[in-house]
Motif scaffolding. Structure first.
Motif, short mmCIF file in Angstrom:
data_model
loop_
_atom_site.label_atom_id
_atom_site.label_comp_id
_atom_site.label_asym_id
_atom_site.label_seq_id
_atom_site.Cartn_x
_atom_site.Cartn_y
_atom_site.Cartn_z
N LEU A 58 -8.83 5.82 -0.85
CA LEU A 58 -9.03 5.07 0.57
C LEU A 58 -8.88 5.86 1.66
O LEU A 58 -9.80 5.68 2.62
CB LEU A 58 -7.56 4.03 0.43
CG LEU A 58 -7.49 3.01 1.54
CD1 LEU A 58 -8.40 1.94 1.48
CD2 LEU A 58 -6.10 2.62 1.58
N ALA A 94 -1.90 2.08 5.32
CA ALA A 94 -2.28 1.48 3.81
C ALA A 94 -1.86 2.34 2.95
O ALA A 94 -1.34 1.94 1.85
CB ALA A 94 -3.98 1.27 3.78
N ASP A 95 -1.96 3.63 3.04
CA ASP A 95 -1.37 4.73 2.13
C ASP A 95 0.19 4.64 2.13
O ASP A 95 0.69 4.55 0.86
CB ASP A 95 -1.68 6.06 2.66
CG ASP A 95 -1.18 7.03 1.81
OD1 ASP A 95 -1.74 7.23 0.63
OD2 ASP A 95 -0.08 7.64 2.07
N ALA A 146 -4.65 2.65 10.54
CA ALA A 146 -4.81 1.74 9.29
C ALA A 146 -4.70 2.40 7.86
O ALA A 146 -4.22 2.09 7.08
CB ALA A 146 -5.88 0.98 9.35
N LEU A 179 1.53 1.73 2.17
CA LEU A 179 1.97 0.64 1.63
C LEU A 179 1.97 0.84 0.18
O LEU A 179 2.54 0.59 -0.90
CB LEU A 179 1.26 -0.65 2.04
CG LEU A 179 1.37 -1.17 3.42
CD1 LEU A 179 0.66 -2.19 3.72
CD2 LEU A 179 2.99 -1.40 3.35
#
Lengths: 475, 488, 628
Positions: free
Chosen positions: C27, C56-57, C52, C59
């Protein structure tokens, strides 16, 4: 059988086609260039297509028996196909690059003839199953190498070409004496008939002379840096893709596939290579000629390949083969980049260069990618090869050897970085610098990207090398 | 024996004579014009005849054919005979003579007429050497050959040529004495000089009444022919003679004459006569290896194109003799093939040296340079010839050398075989130097408008190079043929 | 919320049939490529993409932290070199830490890099670094570990080149030092694997340190310590402070590299190998830690640039962690890891405050800036909090972790304890000097900077600093919170939360702090300037020479290594030239000499030729007699 057709096409298209090129050259220059690329690509495609039969149905072979233990035999087993595909792939890119590089020089007909013939000789060599055939193609490559190094025809250039020729031919002659020694024992030159035998130590010494001279390992290496006077695509071809790989390939062919290596050589060969790795790395740090530095780097990296192939471990053999592939791609790229740089600034002395990254961005990035691969930094392909090779020294139980090679690897980092920094970073020394032609830039970009992809999709090449090694029936 | 075959014999012996006759019967002006064509015709016909006889023999399933008796001296009938080897040699002779005549056109000026006469006599002599089956007849033809060559070397009647001829003459005279003396000793033992008879008489020579005399016989014959072939240390005259001869003459001389007069004879001796005399072979092998190594080393620093070729010849003769001295079939075949190859590539090189001489007026390599672009055919053909000389595959020279080395190895002379093989590096060394000085390198002042020599010279270079390459590529087929004949 | 993470965790680790561990690597890489692909002028879009990615990482990291375990395996090569990922509680915690710091520094960077050139490159390298670091922590195979570990070099090189392409010396230095460390790690990995008979980390446990194990242990340790930036692999960090964009310093040397290095050190010493307290290896590790503490702190003390001072301080703090872990005692390990977390927080915070100063004044050189406290109050508060924490003032977090390390050091040997305490003194002294010089005292600004332009930095930069500063306080007061995560790593049944048990040590520590304050006041009195408060140490009789040498870089291991390498290279070059001489001169002369002899012998005299011939005949006759 279609495999046989492919095999013969793979060998004889470039071999025979090479001699048509001067004729094409008289008709039209572009035609000759395209045909040259086509011949080399044919070799690549054929070897790529041979991959699946070689992997699934076992080796494809063509064979004629001759008297006196001579024979003409070509065998496309996985090892040979791997090697053929590697060198013809890089050679194709180099030929493509030549379109841009060589267009301003004389003797182009001869150039394309020799390059194509060179690749043909390589194809012949990798598939040969007879010692004499191997020797024959070996010497054809030496002739091509001689003409190509002497391409510029000036006095010192020709002297160096002669030196390269003398050293490699001298080594080859000693090797031939060794081959005849084998013949004296077995009564045949046919490799298929001497599977699994051991060779006498003195024969081994003679054969090593040949291999080390071709693969430019200490103390038979000095012709290789001197050969840097050749046009860059040629040095790329010689140092990276084809010529120097002949030596290590023959080592693999003889001592991984055919003969049993005596235990003593599993120590001696890596140590010779280790000394070679260190000395040439050290010399690379002192040199100021960009091509000589990369040439010394080649000598140093070849030692790693030899280490992998000679430790007698499975991971070493697979690593050595992988190293051949990764080194071909990366070192080919480095030389081609050096060619662009040389064309741009008209010097080879790195002290007179600087700040080229701004003007030659693609070249700089490609150079860096290839350099990282040679240094063995992930995610570039060279990492796995280097790791496997060094691991093999430890699996083989020689930590001191592994340490020595690690030191060599550290020196690699230092000298390649030195080149990159001096050439591409720092204050700009030249203002009227232009990027190379699109063929040249495209070629180096392809090689740089392939070096990266080779590391990311490492599973593809290693599946092949593992297959090769597992099918040697040795471990 | 077919009628055709008898006719062939006439070709080999009669054609040269016919040409000499024609040459002299015609008006001088016409003769001047067409004399070279006569020689070329003779050469080509000879090659064709050799091929034809070979085909006939093969068709008939024979390996040799005898011809009518020639003369009878009461010491055993003398007759002519051809086998594959002599056919090969005859082919070589034809080839070199053709090349010599093709070269002569541009080099000889008004000496063409004399040249033709002499060359035809030379041809006769050489053909005789190839065909005879007894030692005395061999000696006779040897003398014919010798005399013709002395005169040819001094054809220009200049100091150099005469000096070269003189040296050749003196050394040949010594050789002749030795040979004759040796023949006498051999005759005492065998009572005949027919090859077969002498060989039979020598089969248990150790038990002969006077072995010392026989040994003296071997030694004298060996030394005599060694002088003729220019083996080290009997080679002194050879470089001088080759260098001083006019271009066309040195083509013939270097290409074939000394090989016929010395080497071919030695090959016949080892193959047909001294089969059971190992000491003969041992000494020959020693001479051979000395020649191989020292000849090549000496060539490295020579400064004259033709002199380099001369030393190269000494070295290559060593290889031929090495093969012969192994005493095995493979060795002999290797020697014969190397004989052929040597005739091809060395003639190419002499033709090239002639071309360089025609184009630039000198053969001193220091004064030459950068001719590759100006003389592409000469340059490329000389590269091919030299690679063949150095035994670089896939050219013809490699295969014959390989057979010789294999033979030496098989007969247990491992060290000599290895040394002989490695000596090729010196061959490579002197030719690389030659190439660098003459063809690569910077263009020398005054040679800017050098042009390729066209016509016969060029043609013969091309044809001979084609033979070298073709023979090398087709060598596997030849091996299969030899196997079919049961020879190896 | 919890349920969401639970579901995600199950999803990621293969609970529902799909294994997404690789997302942690792929990702960030994908978004890094995307961020570069977006046109250069679209700052907002690129930054959004960048943020983002880090979010995201984070999360994903939270999900993995909750999941606690999971693994995946992808065939890469034969010989067991496969792409194997595995999460356990330890690596989950480390991933979480990486994620948190990544987000915080990312927010800061976006604000910091606004309107700067090459910010896109920075985003790209940042995300790639994150991906590599994640990969290295997730790796369950030694080669995979090495792959991501060494891969960090590439981004490091790139980041350092962003700063100044004209002066790439720092980048080279960093790459060489890291390269050496990583190559040693390579050797160590190979040796460990050979020793253990497998590459899978899961299968390597408690190897004895003997035979090949010594090599494996020492080399792997060198790799880990090198990444953490301890001596002798440290010297690029202060230089990088000058060259690289500031957020780089906050994220790489201060945060990621420490986390990774210590993570690996713990893995080596307590999982792969069996390090016994008091063993030789343990003493070696402790010695490295102790030396690093003292030397780096002494260097920090004399720096005049905020970033350089912080860099040396960074190096010194890693010494505490190594010392703690090197004791091989549970209290030491836990102390070391706790110190790691604390260090990353306060050092990140400190670098960010330095970044704020740089952003507003254009410089971090304390000779030109002074008395910023009034102009930038929030930054100053953040700085103060972090500085108190690093100096080990109770009840800030640094105090507690240091006490644990002191405890362990004392148990392992008085000398180590003394070194640690001396380090604490020097740390406190340096930060007193830094704070005094930069934030208090009379206002001074570099030339050309107007007072009205210097104001507090924007909120996006304050937010991360504030969070980190708050963290320093919270992790001190409620130290059970982090310790509850750390303690299980050392084993069952340890509880070091709350106030330290050993009051004597606390008293000594406080006394040392007071001493530092006294020292500062003494120096200040003497010179009248905060910046020169340490000058009496700098120019003390014996130390003066040593410091002079140090400032002239006589002790820089990089320079020493390069000198050695250069010497070695010249020797090699000599050997190479000698061999070349054999080919170019000797062989040629020998053969041509021989050849000339032969040539001259052939002088054209017939008499001589005849003489040879007769000699030849004589020889042959003799030979014949001999042979027959």
């Amino acid at each position: 059988m279609e495999g046989q057709g492919l095999l013969l096409a793979c060998i004889f298209t470039p071999l025979a086609g090479a001699f048509l090129l001067p004729i094409f050259g008289r008709i039209h220059v572009g035609l000759r260039n395209i045909m040259s690329l086509l011949f080399v690509l044919t070799a690549f495609l054929c070897s790529a297509m041979l991959l699946s039969p070689a992997l699934s149905q076992g080796p494809v072979s063509v064979y004629w028996q001759l008297p006196l233990g001579l024979s003409i035999g070509f065998l496309a087993d996985a090892l040979a196909v791997f090697m053929a595909a590697t060198s013809s792939l890089v050679a194709s890119i180099i030929v493509f690059y030549s379109f841009g590089y060589i267009e301003r020089y004389k003797n182009q007909n001869e150039y394309y003839l020799m390059v194509t013939l060179f690749l043909g000789a390589m194809m012949g060599l990798v598939f040969s199953t007879n010692l004499i055939c191997i020797y024959m193609f070996w010497e054809i490559s030496a002739i091509c190498c001689w003409r190509l190094i002497g391409f510029y025809r000036e006095e010192p250039v020709v002297r160096r070409a002669n030196k390269a020729f003398m050293v490699t031919v001298g080594g080859a002659l000693l090797m031939l004496v060794g081959f005849i020694g084998i013949y004296g024992e077995t009564g045949t030159f046919d490799l298929l008939q001497m599977q699994g035998q051991t060779v006498a130590n003195w024969v081994m010494v003679l054969i090593l002379f040949g291999i080390l001279s071709k693969s430019a390992t200490l103390p038979l290496h000095t012709w290789l840096p001197d050969a840097g006077v050749a046009p860059s695509p040629v040095t790329s071809l010689l140092h990276a893709a084809v010529l120097v790989k002949i030596g290590v390939y023959v080592f693999a062919r003889l001592f991984l596939v055919n003969f049993q290596l005596e235990a003593i050589w599993e120590t001696v060969v890596p140590w010779i290579a280790a000394v070679s790795a260190l000395v040439s790395a050290g010399a690379a740090l002192v040199e100021n000629d960009i091509k000589r530095i990369i040439a010394y780097s080649t000598i140093s990296q070849l030692a790693f390949i030899l280490l992998g192939l000679s430790t007698g471990t499975m991971i070493g053999a697979a690593g050595g083969l992988l190293y051949i592939l990764m080194h071909s791609l990366a070192k080919g790229g480095l030389f081609l980049c050096a060619g662009i740089v040389e064309h741009s600034v008209h010097t080879k002395d790195i002290r007179q260069m600087g700040g080229l990254a701004k003007r030659l961005p693609v070249t700089a990035v490609s150079f860096l990618f290839c350099a990282f691969s040679v240094m063995g930094i992930p995610p570039f392909g060279g990492f796995f090869a280097k790791f496997m090779v060094i691991d093999s020294a430890l699996v083989g139980g020689t930590p001191l050897l592994a340490g020595t090679y690690i030191f060599g690897a550290a020196l690699t980092v230092v000298y390649l970085l030195r080149v990159f920094v001096k050439v591409f970073l720092g204050d700009a020394t030249h203002t009227d610098v232009k990027e190379g032609t699109w063929e040249m830039v495209g070629s180096v970009a392809i090689l740089g990207v392939l070096s990266l992809l080779g590391g990311i999709f490492i599973n593809l090449p290693t599946q092949l090398t593992s297959f090769i090694v597992e099918n040697l029936g040795r471990w | 024996m077919s009628a055709g075959m008898e006719f062939v014999l006439l070709t080999f012996m009669g054609l040269p004579l016919l040409m000499v006759l024609l040459n002299n019967l015609l008006k001088k002006e016409i003769a001047q014009k067409i004399c070279l064509s006569l020689g070329i015709i003779a050469g080509i016909v000879q090659m064709a005849a050799a091929v034809f006889v070979f085909a006939s023999l093969k068709a008939a399933g024979q390996t040799e054919a005898d011809f009518s008796q020639f003369w009878d001296l009461g010491v055993g009938a003398s007759r002519f005979s051809v086998d594959f080897f002599s056919l090969l040699v005859l082919f070589c002779i034809g080839m070199v003579i053709t090349a010599g005549f093709l070269t002569a056109g541009k080099t000889l000026g008004d000496k063409k007429f004399n040249f033709t006469n002499l060359a035809m006599i030379l041809l006769l002599g050489m053909n005789g050497i190839a065909l005879v089956t007894d030692l005395f007849s061999l000696y006779v033809f040897l003398e014919i050959t010798g005399v013709a060559s002395f005169v040819m070397i001094s054809l220009n009647k200049e100091g150099d040529g005469i000096e070269g001829a003189f040296k050749y003459l003196v050394m040949s005279a010594i050789a002749t004495v030795f040979i004759l003396g040796g023949l006498a000793f051999l005759f005492m033992q065998s009572g005949s000089l027919q090859y077969g008879d002498v060989a039979a008489a020598l089969s248990d020579w150790q038990y002969a009444e006077q072995p010392a005399l026989l040994i003296a016989g071997f030694v004298l014959v060996l030394v005599g022919f060694s002088i003729k072939s220019g083996v080290m240390p009997f080679h002194g005259w050879l470089p001088d003679a080759y260098q001083s001869a006019p271009a066309a003459v040195s083509v013939i001389l270097g290409g074939i004459v000394t090989k016929m007069a010395g080497v071919y004879a030695l090959l016949r001796l080892t193959a047909d006569i001294f089969v059971n005399v190992p000491v003969f072979n041992q000494i020959l092998m020693l001479l051979a290896i000395v020649s191989i190594v020292l000849g090549a080393v000496a060539a490295i620093t020579q400064t004259d194109f033709k002199r380099i070729l001369a030393y190269s010849s000494i070295s290559q003769i060593g290889y031929i003799l090495l093969g012969a001295s192994c005493g095995s079939a493979v060795g002999l075949i290797g020697a014969m093939l190397h004989f052929f190859n040597h005739a091809t590539f060395k003639t190419t090189l002499f033709v090239n040296s002639a071309a360089v001489e025609i184009a630039t007026g000198t053969t001193e390599i220091e004064k030459l340079g950068g001719l590759q672009e100006k003389m592409p055919v000469t340059g490329v053909s000389s590269i091919l010839a030299f690679l063949s000389t150095a035994g670089i595959p896939p050219l013809a020279g490699f295969w014959s050398k390989l057979l010789i080395i294999i033979a030496a190895w098989q007969t247990g002379n491992v060290f000599i075989a290895g040394l002989a093989l490695f000596a090729s590096i010196f061959t490579a060394a002197y030719f690389l130097r030659l190439q660098r000085c003459v063809f690569f390198g910077p263009a020398v002042e005054g040679l800017e408008d050098t042009k390729e020599v066209t016509g016969g010279v060029c043609l013969s270079s091309l044809a001979l190079s084609a033979i070298t390459v073709g023979f090398g590529l087709l060598f596997p087929a030849l091996l299969l043929f030899l196997q079919g004949q049961g020879l190896i | 919320m919890g349920a969401m993470f639970g579901n995600m965790a199950a999803f990621m680790t293969g609970g529902s049939g799909v294994n997404l561990l690789w997302l942690m690597v792929v990702l960030p890489v994908a978004l890094a490529v995307l961020a570069v692909a977006i046109p250069r002028h679209a700052f907002a879009a690129r930054s959004a993409c960048f943020l983002a990615a880090t979010l995201a990482d984070l999360l994903l990291a939270i999900a993995l932290f909750i999941a606690k375990e999971g693994s995946m395996l992808l065939r890469w090569t034969d010989f067991e070199i496969n792409l194997a990922f595995r999460v356990d509680p330890f690596s989950g915690a480390v991933l979480l830490a990486l994620g948190i710091f990544a987000v915080l520094v990312a927010i800061y960077s976006v604000a910091f890099l606004r309107r700067k050139e090459k910010y896109g490159q920075f985003y790209c390298y940042y995300l790639l670094t994150l991906a590599m670091a994640n990969g290295a922590v997730l790796a369950d195979n030694l080669v995979v570990l090495l792959f991501f570990w060494e891969g960090l070099m590439v981004t490091l090189f790139g980041m350092l080149l962003i700063g100044d392409r004209q002066k790439p010396a720092t980048a080279v230095k960093a790459l060489v030092l890291n390269g050496i460390a990583d190559l040693l790690l390579m050797l160590g990995v190979a040796a460990t694997a050979a020793h253990a008979g497998t590459f899978m980390m899961e299968g390597i446990s408690q190897l004895p340190i003997e035979g090949l194990g010594v090599l494996g242990f020492v080399c792997m340790m060198a790799g880990a310590v090198g990444k953490a930036g301890a001596m002798p692999f440290h010297s690029w960090i202060p230089d990088a402070a000058d060259a690289a964009p500031l957020p780089f310093m906050a994220i790489l040397p201060a945060a990621f590299e420490k986390i990774l290095g210590i993570y690996l050190l713990v893995r080596i010493t307590f999982q792969f190998y069996q390090m016994v307290p008091g063993s030789v290896m343990s003493i070696v590790v402790m010695a490295i830690g102790a030396i690093t503490i003292v030397l780096a702190n002494s260097m920090a003390l004399i720096q005049k640039d905020i970033k350089r001072l912080l860099s040396y301080s960074t190096i010194s703090q890693v010494g505490y962690m190594i010392l703690g872990i090197g004791t091989a005692l549970p209290v030491g390990i836990i102390g070391g890891l706790f110190h790691l977390i604390n260090h990353v927080m306060y050092k990140c915070c400190l670098f960010l405050t330095a970044g704020s100063v740089e952003k507003q004044t254009g410089s971090t050189d304390m000779r030109y800036i002074s008395g910023l406290g009034k102009l930038m109050p929030v930054t100053t508060v953040c700085f103060l909090t972090a500085a108190l924490s690093i100096s080990g003032v109770p009840p800030f977090s640094g105090f507690f972790s240091k006490e644990l390390v002191f405890d362990a050091a004392l148990e392992s040997g008085m000398i180590f304890y003394i070194a640690a305490v001396l380090g604490a003194f020097l740390t406190a002294a340096s930060f007193l000097k830094l704070g005094h010089a930069a934030y208090f005292g009379p206002l001074r600004l570099p030339e050309g900077v107007k007072t009205e332009d210097v104001k507090e930095v924007p909120g996006a930069m304050l937010l991360p600093m504030g969070i980190l500063a708050l963290g320093c306080l919270i992790f001190g007061v409620f130290n059970a919170l982090p310790l509850s995560v750390i303690q299980p790593i050392a084993g069952e049944g340890y509880d070091f939360s709350g106030w330290p048990d050993n009051w004597t040590l606390v008293a000594i520590s406080c006394a040392v702090l007071l001493l530092a304050v006294g020292n500062h006041l003494f120096g200040y009195r003497r010179t009248g300037e905060g910046l020169k408060a340490a000058d009496h140490i700098r120019y003390a009789p014996a130390l003066r020479t040593v410091y002079d040498c140090a400032e002239k870089r006589y002790f820089d291991p990089y320079d020493i290594i390069m000198q050695l390498i250069k010497g070695f290279a010249w020797i090699c070059y000599g050997i190479d030239r000698a061999i070349n001489w054999v080919y170019d001169v000797f062989a040629v002369d020998f053969v041509s000499g021989l050849s000339s002899r032969l040539r001259l012998m052939n002088n054209g005299s017939v008499g001589r030729y005849m003489a040879w011939s007769f000699l030849g005949v004589g020889f042959i006759v003799l030979l014949c007699l001999f042979l027959v």
